[in-house]
Design an enzyme around this catalytic site. Structure first.
Site, PDB file in Angstrom:
ATOM      1  N   ASN A 163     -18.606 -11.161  22.978  1.00 17.66           N
ATOM      2  CA  ASN A 163     -18.275 -11.715  24.325  1.00 17.66           C
ATOM      3  C   ASN A 163     -16.891 -11.559  24.553  1.00 17.66           C
ATOM      4  O   ASN A 163     -16.639 -11.489  25.623  1.00 17.66           O
ATOM      5  CB  ASN A 163     -18.735 -13.243  24.301  1.00 17.66           C
ATOM      6  CG  ASN A 163     -17.870 -13.905  23.213  1.00 17.66           C
ATOM      7  OD1 ASN A 163     -17.626 -13.507  22.100  1.00 17.66           O
ATOM      8  ND2 ASN A 163     -17.754 -15.379  23.140  1.00 17.66           N
ATOM      9  N   GLY A 185     -18.826 -15.716  15.135  1.00 14.88           N
ATOM     10  CA  GLY A 185     -20.042 -15.847  15.486  1.00 14.88           C
ATOM     11  C   GLY A 185     -20.876 -17.036  15.351  1.00 14.88           C
ATOM     12  O   GLY A 185     -20.239 -18.298  15.653  1.00 14.88           O
ATOM     13  N   SER A 186     -22.152 -17.163  15.048  1.00 17.55           N
ATOM     14  CA  SER A 186     -23.083 -18.185  14.979  1.00 17.55           C
ATOM     15  C   SER A 186     -22.803 -19.033  13.890  1.00 17.55           C
ATOM     16  O   SER A 186     -22.514 -18.631  12.677  1.00 17.55           O
ATOM     17  CB  SER A 186     -24.546 -17.742  15.038  1.00 17.55           C
ATOM     18  OG  SER A 186     -24.878 -17.398  13.822  1.00 17.55           O
ATOM     19  N   VAL A 187     -23.248 -20.336  13.843  1.00 22.06           N
ATOM     20  CA  VAL A 187     -22.986 -21.384  12.913  1.00 22.06           C
ATOM     21  C   VAL A 187     -24.031 -20.948  11.758  1.00 22.06           C
ATOM     22  O   VAL A 187     -23.595 -20.888  10.586  1.00 22.06           O
ATOM     23  CB  VAL A 187     -23.439 -22.631  13.263  1.00 22.06           C
ATOM     24  CG1 VAL A 187     -23.524 -23.728  11.851  1.00 22.06           C
ATOM     25  CG2 VAL A 187     -22.467 -23.141  14.289  1.00 22.06           C
ATOM     26  N   GLU A 188     -25.173 -20.460  12.063  1.00 23.45           N
ATOM     27  CA  GLU A 188     -26.266 -20.113  11.054  1.00 23.45           C
ATOM     28  C   GLU A 188     -25.735 -18.787  10.135  1.00 23.45           C
ATOM     29  O   GLU A 188     -25.696 -18.765   8.917  1.00 23.45           O
ATOM     30  CB  GLU A 188     -27.570 -19.579  11.547  1.00 23.45           C
ATOM     31  CG  GLU A 188     -28.338 -20.885  12.071  1.00 23.45           C
ATOM     32  CD  GLU A 188     -27.553 -21.337  13.564  1.00 23.45           C
ATOM     33  OE1 GLU A 188     -26.644 -20.574  14.178  1.00 23.45           O
ATOM     34  OE2 GLU A 188     -27.823 -22.514  13.813  1.00 23.45           O
ATOM     35  N   GLY A 229     -22.409 -17.911   9.876  1.00 22.61           N
ATOM     36  CA  GLY A 229     -21.178 -18.554   8.974  1.00 22.61           C
ATOM     37  C   GLY A 229     -21.520 -19.291   8.050  1.00 22.61           C
ATOM     38  O   GLY A 229     -21.080 -19.247   6.826  1.00 22.61           O
ATOM     39  N   GLU A 281     -14.789 -18.637  12.543  1.00 26.67           N
ATOM     40  CA  GLU A 281     -14.721 -19.183  14.027  1.00 26.67           C
ATOM     41  C   GLU A 281     -16.181 -19.384  14.599  1.00 26.67           C
ATOM     42  O   GLU A 281     -16.778 -18.168  14.958  1.00 26.67           O
ATOM     43  CB  GLU A 281     -13.923 -18.298  14.897  1.00 26.67           C
ATOM     44  CG  GLU A 281     -12.481 -18.363  14.326  1.00 26.67           C
ATOM     45  CD  GLU A 281     -11.874 -19.429  14.412  1.00 26.67           C
ATOM     46  OE1 GLU A 281     -12.280 -20.645  15.052  1.00 26.67           O
ATOM     47  OE2 GLU A 281     -10.493 -19.577  13.975  1.00 26.67           O
ATOM     48  N   CYS A 296     -17.229 -19.384  23.104  1.00 23.76           N
ATOM     49  CA  CYS A 296     -17.267 -20.652  22.326  1.00 23.76           C
ATOM     50  C   CYS A 296     -16.609 -21.782  22.830  1.00 23.76           C
ATOM     51  O   CYS A 296     -17.009 -22.990  22.557  1.00 23.76           O
ATOM     52  CB  CYS A 296     -17.003 -20.448  21.011  1.00 23.76           C
ATOM     53  SG  CYS A 296     -15.252 -19.453  20.768  1.00 23.76           S
TER      54      CYS A 296
END
Length: 470
Positions: free
Chosen positions: A149, A224-227, A229, A244, A278
């Site tokens: 993004n 990026g994504s929580v998963e 991370g 982040e 985000c």
């Protein structure tokens, strides 16, 4: 475009298409990097660090300053490339390039401000007669992983502070938008020794895993994504990490708010880059005292937004990154309506495009406001007073940024103190960010801080020197 490894641009047999989200045409191809490519890049960064750490702070600063000058010379070219590979409207793409230039300049300045300190050992038992001071030294090699993004600015936020602290870098950009980072790498490589910056394109399951697992990498900086991370935090044993991750950022509108400002903030916050941010406003928490007036003003302003070609300066809202992303948003909106939400504006998908959408009568437990929706959605939750507003704002696993619109200083300070988020904005939407501020969230929104000064500090380690003066 090709990967950058040890100062050379490297191709591969297998390619990944880079698609323009506006028209679904292929813009370019990038190499599908292999584990061997990633290992070679890591080795290059590992062996380049000794030469680079011999640079003076002045030389690092001057080299970064020249990178900023070069980027400014190609400002419009970079903005066009961002718009083409991400679908971001050109005006927002220009802002991203300008911010990236500023981030490099700030890093250039910060490279000369990496200070240690004296330590008063005589404050402790047995410390009299000793002198001590600390040194801030580079970590070594930084592995950077960035999303689609903000393909330039988020890459720069990792690369420039790392270089300012005299670390070498291996970057893995998103395969959805890798071209801007590769073009930026050409500029940086022209001002730094070979191997200081390496960029490897490819799938995260391949390149990302090599970075996370390599013993030659000293820090992982991931956006990026929580998963993903969570996976990195579990695997990155003995590495420093900055994560982040996602956001579910609330915008609170109290009964005493300036509604015009609140609506302006909502429009900017909810629909910036089609909501694929985000820190975009993901939840509107509105006091029922002013809800009707706020809703009518919001619908009126939302209808004014122009959907179209990202390369047109008249476009406010472009496509999502691909059709699958738009289908996901469509499904989330449909589920919200099934759960009792009311559609007031928008709600339709056309290929990769999704209309700016206003939902009312949303409840805090609905999926549309519990999960992070990466799309142009404004879900309205009606509440009674500041206490309930803050309670609803905290009803999420995320805690990145938050905002409150109020003319009451006591309500503002209460929100600042009680909302569980890394930043709380008063009378400004959550998408506000300057590139020198500490940026990072609480809870599942991540750990660590970006923002040049804070990133530089986190990319160093402290060494203590002790002198016996007796």
């Amino acid at each position: 475009m090709q990967m950058l490894i040890n100062g050379e641009f490297i191709d591969s047999k297998e390619k990944i298409d880079v698609i323009n989200p506006f028209n679904n045409e292929i813009i370019d191809h990038v190499p599908a990097g292999t584990p061997e490519d990633a290992k070679t890049a890591i080795d290059s960064a590992y062996y380049a660090k000794n030469e680079f750490q011999d640079f003076s702070a002045r030389k690092v600063s001057e080299s970064l300053a020249r990178c900023a000058e070069d980027l400014f010379d190609y400002l419009e070219e970079f903005a066009t490339l961002i718009a083409m590979e991400t679908g971001k409207p050109i005006n927002a793409a220009l802002d991203e390039v300008k911010r990236s230039i500023d981030t490099i300049k700030l890093s250039s300045e910060e490279s000369k401000r990496i200070y240690g300190e004296t330590v008063p050992l005589d404050a402790g038992i047995g410390g009299k007669g000793f002198m001590a001071f600390t040194l801030k030294i580079p970590l070594g090699v930084v592995g950077a992983i960035t999303p689609f993004n903000y393909p330039l600015n988020l890459a720069v936020h990792k690369i420039a502070p790392a270089l300012a602290a005299k670390n070498t870098v291996v970057l893995k950009p998103s395969v959805l938008a890798p071209l801007t980072a590769l073009k930026m790498a050409e500029i940086i490589n022209s001002h730094f020794p070979d191997g200081v910056l390496n960029v490897v394109t490819g799938r995260g399951s391949i390149i990302g895993n090599e970075l996370v697992n390599s013993e030659k990498i000293d820090k992982i900086s991931f956006t990026g994504s929580v998963e993903t991370g969570r996976m990195i935090s579990q695997k990155a044993i003995m590495k420093k990490i900055t994560l982040e991750l996602g956001g579910n950022d609330p915008l609170i509108v109290l009964g005493d708010a300036d509604l015009k400002k609140a609506v302006e903030g909502t429009i900017r916050g909810s629909y910036l880059y089609t909501g694929q941010v985000c820190i975009a406003v993901k939840r509107l928490i509105v006091d029922e005292e002013v809800a009707e007036d706020f809703v009518q003003m919001l619908i009126k302003e939302t209808k004014k937004l122009r959907i179209g070609d990202p390369l047109s300066t008249k476009t406010d809202v472009g496509p999502l990154i691909n059709e699958n992303a738009a289908i996901v948003v469509e499904r989330i909106v449909s589920n919200a309506l099934d759960e009792g939400a009311e559609l007031l504006q928008g709600g339709k998908r056309n290929g990769n495009f999704f209309e700016p959408t206003v939902l009312d009568q949303v409840k805090s437990g609905m999926k549309v406001v519990q999960d992070e929706t990466f799309g142009p959605i404004s879900p309205i939750i009606r509440v009674k007073g500041v206490e309930e507003a803050i309670k609803v704002a905290n009803d999420t696993r995320y805690g990145l940024q938050a905002s409150i619109f109020t003319e009451n200083i006591h309500h503002a300070l209460k929100a600042v103190g009680e909302i569980e988020a890394g930043s709380v904005m008063v009378n400004k939407q959550s998408t506000f960010r300057t590139d020198n501020m500490p940026f990072g969230g609480f809870k599942m929104s991540g750990m660590g801080k970006e923002g040049v000064k804070y990133a530089v500090d986190d990319m160093t380690r402290t060494k203590l020197a002790i002198l016996n003066t007796r």
